[in-house]
Design a protein around this motif. Structure first.
Motif, PDB file in Angstrom:
ATOM      1  N   SER A 122       0.851  -1.195   0.000  1.00 50.78           N
ATOM      2  CA  SER A 122       0.000   0.000   0.000  1.00 50.78           C
ATOM      3  C   SER A 122       0.885   1.243   0.000  1.00 50.78           C
ATOM      4  CB  SER A 122      -0.887   0.004   1.238  1.00 50.78           C
ATOM      5  OG  SER A 122      -0.104   0.268   2.398  1.00 50.78           O
ATOM      6  N   PRO A 123       0.296   2.447  -0.220  1.00 50.43           N
ATOM      7  CA  PRO A 123       1.103   3.672  -0.146  1.00 50.43           C
ATOM      8  C   PRO A 123       1.797   3.839   1.203  1.00 50.43           C
ATOM      9  CG  PRO A 123      -0.986   4.125  -1.218  1.00 50.43           C
ATOM     10  CD  PRO A 123      -1.079   2.719  -0.699  1.00 50.43           C
ATOM     11  N   ALA A 124       1.239   3.244   2.247  1.00 54.57           N
ATOM     12  CA  ALA A 124       1.853   3.319   3.575  1.00 54.57           C
ATOM     13  C   ALA A 124       2.915   2.248   3.782  1.00 54.57           C
ATOM     14  CB  ALA A 124       0.776   3.188   4.646  1.00 54.57           C
ATOM     15  N   ARG A 156      16.178  -2.114  -2.001  1.00 53.42           N
ATOM     16  CA  ARG A 156      15.043  -1.209  -2.151  1.00 53.42           C
ATOM     17  C   ARG A 156      14.285  -1.266  -3.465  1.00 53.42           C
ATOM     18  NH1 ARG A 156      14.090   2.726   1.837  1.00 53.42           N
ATOM     19  NH2 ARG A 156      14.832   1.752   3.755  1.00 53.42           N
ATOM     20  N   LEU A 157      14.919  -1.650  -4.556  1.00 51.40           N
ATOM     21  CA  LEU A 157      14.235  -1.509  -5.844  1.00 51.40           C
ATOM     22  C   LEU A 157      12.948  -2.312  -5.893  1.00 51.40           C
ATOM     23  CD1 LEU A 157      14.324  -0.227  -8.651  1.00 51.40           C
ATOM     24  CD2 LEU A 157      15.455  -2.294  -9.461  1.00 51.40           C
ATOM     25  N   HIS A 158      12.971  -3.541  -5.407  1.00 51.69           N
ATOM     26  CA  HIS A 158      11.762  -4.380  -5.448  1.00 51.69           C
ATOM     27  C   HIS A 158      10.661  -3.806  -4.566  1.00 51.69           C
ATOM     28  CE1 HIS A 158      14.053  -5.700  -2.001  1.00 51.69           C
ATOM     29  NE2 HIS A 158      12.975  -6.275  -1.521  1.00 51.69           N
ATOM     30  N   LEU A 159      11.034  -3.108  -3.489  1.00 49.90           N
ATOM     31  CA  LEU A 159      10.033  -2.474  -2.626  1.00 49.90           C
ATOM     32  C   LEU A 159       9.355  -1.314  -3.355  1.00 49.90           C
ATOM     33  CD1 LEU A 159      12.050  -2.389   0.726  1.00 49.90           C
ATOM     34  CD2 LEU A 159      10.259  -4.002   0.081  1.00 49.90           C
ATOM     35  N   LEU A 160      10.147  -0.541  -4.096  1.00 48.85           N
ATOM     36  CA  LEU A 160       9.568   0.554  -4.877  1.00 48.85           C
ATOM     37  C   LEU A 160       8.601   0.022  -5.929  1.00 48.85           C
ATOM     38  CD1 LEU A 160      12.829   2.657  -5.293  1.00 48.85           C
ATOM     39  CD2 LEU A 160      10.816   3.317  -3.954  1.00 48.85           C
ATOM     40  N   LEU A 161       8.965  -1.069  -6.577  1.00 47.32           N
ATOM     41  CA  LEU A 161       8.067  -1.674  -7.554  1.00 47.32           C
ATOM     42  C   LEU A 161       6.796  -2.186  -6.889  1.00 47.32           C
ATOM     43  CD1 LEU A 161      10.468  -3.695  -9.878  1.00 47.32           C
ATOM     44  CD2 LEU A 161       8.960  -1.815 -10.552  1.00 47.32           C
ATOM     45  N   ALA A 162       6.949  -2.853  -5.747  1.00 49.76           N
ATOM     46  CA  ALA A 162       5.790  -3.430  -5.065  1.00 49.76           C
ATOM     47  C   ALA A 162       4.804  -2.370  -4.614  1.00 49.76           C
ATOM     48  CB  ALA A 162       6.249  -4.263  -3.867  1.00 49.76           C
ATOM     49  N   ASP A 164       4.238   0.479  -6.292  1.00 49.90           N
ATOM     50  CA  ASP A 164       3.734   1.270  -7.420  1.00 49.90           C
ATOM     51  C   ASP A 164       2.319   0.823  -7.764  1.00 49.90           C
ATOM     52  OD1 ASP A 164       3.273   2.171 -10.267  1.00 49.90           O
ATOM     53  OD2 ASP A 164       5.280   2.987  -9.927  1.00 49.90           O
ATOM     54  N   PRO A 165       1.354   1.755  -7.785  1.00 49.99           N
ATOM     55  CA  PRO A 165      -0.046   1.379  -8.048  1.00 49.99           C
ATOM     56  C   PRO A 165      -0.257   0.691  -9.387  1.00 49.99           C
ATOM     57  CG  PRO A 165       0.105   3.639  -7.226  1.00 49.99           C
ATOM     58  CD  PRO A 165       1.498   3.192  -7.514  1.00 49.99           C
ATOM     59  N   ALA A 191       6.248   1.934 -14.269  1.00 58.37           N
ATOM     60  CA  ALA A 191       6.578   1.562 -12.893  1.00 58.37           C
ATOM     61  C   ALA A 191       8.067   1.275 -12.750  1.00 58.37           C
ATOM     62  CB  ALA A 191       5.753   0.340 -12.473  1.00 58.37           C
ATOM     63  N   MET A 192       8.639   0.574 -13.719  1.00 56.43           N
ATOM     64  CA  MET A 192      10.070   0.290 -13.680  1.00 56.43           C
ATOM     65  C   MET A 192      10.875   1.587 -13.718  1.00 56.43           C
ATOM     66  SD  MET A 192      10.984  -2.996 -13.599  1.00 56.43           S
ATOM     67  CE  MET A 192      10.446  -4.667 -14.017  1.00 56.43           C
ATOM     68  N   CYS A 193      10.507   2.489 -14.623  1.00 57.48           N
ATOM     69  CA  CYS A 193      11.235   3.749 -14.743  1.00 57.48           C
ATOM     70  C   CYS A 193      11.131   4.574 -13.470  1.00 57.48           C
ATOM     71  CB  CYS A 193      10.721   4.541 -15.941  1.00 57.48           C
ATOM     72  SG  CYS A 193      11.118   3.798 -17.545  1.00 57.48           S
TER      73      CYS A 193
END
Length: 409
Positions: A122-124, A156-162, A164-165, A191-193
């Motif tokens: 979620s966003p949180a 962190r990268l996979h967390l940023l992807l996870a 992304d809405p 989302a990747m970018c």
């Protein structure tokens, strides 16, 4: 990763980080506020995320380095991640494993991430309910001038992807209407970018505050349903093995001499020169000597992004639908592909995999049952074969190879 220092462009600078590689196994947790201990023997064990965005450069190991060609122990990603993430059935696991070694380098700057079940956030930052869509991910990050950027990317990268809405609304259905598939490709590419750019900003922010100058290339392969998305920046590479053993590269190395890359560097006032290999040149300033970088896209590398942004982090993203019978995808740092062509690497891996298949069939015949599906243990054997082959061919650089078996049951 290729060296950056001048005037000796083919020698890496002294190490600024410890040896060892990290595997991220729980995509739902924020990394704990500590750094994993150095791997003195190059034998890795499974870790959760170990590199916070706010932390210091790890202390160099005290013990002398071990023999240079000793590989690290492969990670059984699916089984370990099932324990870390929670309720994951064997049929939905990504069958992936890896091997890595520092080879002749006195330090290890490669890092990696394998997530068997990528839980959306979620966003949180809280995990969302499982929607039944298969999402998994593997990545290789090849550090240079240090390992901090690679560590941050792996944590962190996979967390940023996870988070992304865009990933919440698409299921990777290769049989959907063409317009739906195009919409999905555009959304996942976005989302990747966004993830690459957000991560790069975090790495550069730490570089400014801590005086760091390292960087990292990246290659990421995400499975969404029955579709694969490959994203990369730099010269770490992903190669798909098609049924029958043909190699199909999913990425194109971002080298400074490529016409489009060279033109982009020149457009911002930068220059590309051949100094035993093609390099983006950072001029000397403020008492800091000039340097050259052998890739044109990467994370970090603040000297090549400020004041002129000569090197970018923007990934190229490729969408591919594996066909029935396509056996695996290989991700690796350039230490492997410095000595093996795409086809040589695929041939080596395919031969090892066929040996595993033959062994399972023989066991099934002896027991009177049917052959069991391939698991992480077979992926590990394949990765071991690739690493051994690269070492036998004389690779000098760090090597990390991740093998993702394409079982779509």
């Amino acid at each position: 990763m290729k060296p950056t220092a001048l005037p000796h462009p083919c020698d890496k600078p002294p190490p600024t980080a410890v040896a060892g590689s990290h595997t991220t196994l729980d995509p739902t947790l924020t990394p704990p506020n500590h750094t994993a201990p150095p791997s003195q023997s190059l034998s890795s064990t499974a870790h959760l995320c170990t590199s916070p965005l706010t932390g210091c450069t790890p202390t160099p190991p005290k013990d002398p380095p071990v023999p240079s060609s000793q590989p690290s122990q492969a990670i059984s990603a699916g089984a370990a991640a099932a324990s870390a993430v929670g309720d994951v059935t064997p049929a939905s696991m990504t069958r992936a494993a890896l091997q890595s070694a520092r080879c002749s380098r006195p330090y290890m700057e490669d890092r990696h991430t394998v997530v068997a079940s990528l839980r959306l956030l979620s966003p949180a930052g809280l995990p969302l309910l499982d929607d039944g869509v298969q999402r998994s991910l593997a990545a290789v990050y090849d550090g240079h001038n240090g390992s901090r950027a690679a560590e941050l990317a792996a944590s962190r990268l996979h967390l940023l992807l996870a988070a992304d809405p865009a990933l919440r609304y698409f299921t990777g259905d290769s049989k959907a209407e063409r317009s739906s598939q195009e919409l999905e490709e555009s959304a996942v590419t976005g989302a990747m970018c966004r993830a690459f750019h957000s991560l790069d900003e975090a790495i550069l922010a730490e570089a400014r505050s801590e005086g760091l100058r390292d960087g990292a290339t990246a290659v990421v392969v995400m499975r969404l349903g029955d579709v694969l998305y490959a994203a990369h920046a730099g010269d770490s590479r992903a190669v798909l093995c098609r049924q029958g053993g043909a190699a199909e590269r999913l990425t194109e190395d971002h080298k400074p001499n490529l016409p489009g890359e060279r033109a982009r560097v020149a457009a911002v006032g930068g220059r590309v020169e051949f100094q035993r290999c093609w390099r983006v040149i950072s001029e000397a300033r403020g008492g800091r000597p000039g340097s050259g970088l052998a890739v044109s896209r990467s994370f970090g590398d603040i000297d090549f992004k400020e004041p002129q942004r000569m090197v970018e982090c923007e990934p190229d993203v490729c969408r591919v639908v594996p066909r029935v019978g396509d056996p695996f995808v290989l991700l690796a740092s350039d230490g492997l592909f410095d000595v093996l062509s795409d086809q040589e690497a695929v041939d080596c891996a395919d031969k090892a995999l066929q040996g595993c298949i033959d062994t399972r069939r023989a066991a099934a015949l002896e027991s009177g049952g049917s052959a069991a599906p391939l698991r992480e243990s077979e992926a590990r054997i394949v990765a071991e074969a690739l690493l051994a082959r690269a070492i036998a061919k004389g690779t000098m650089d760090n090597v990390t190879a991740v093998v993702m078996l394409l079982g779509w049951d």
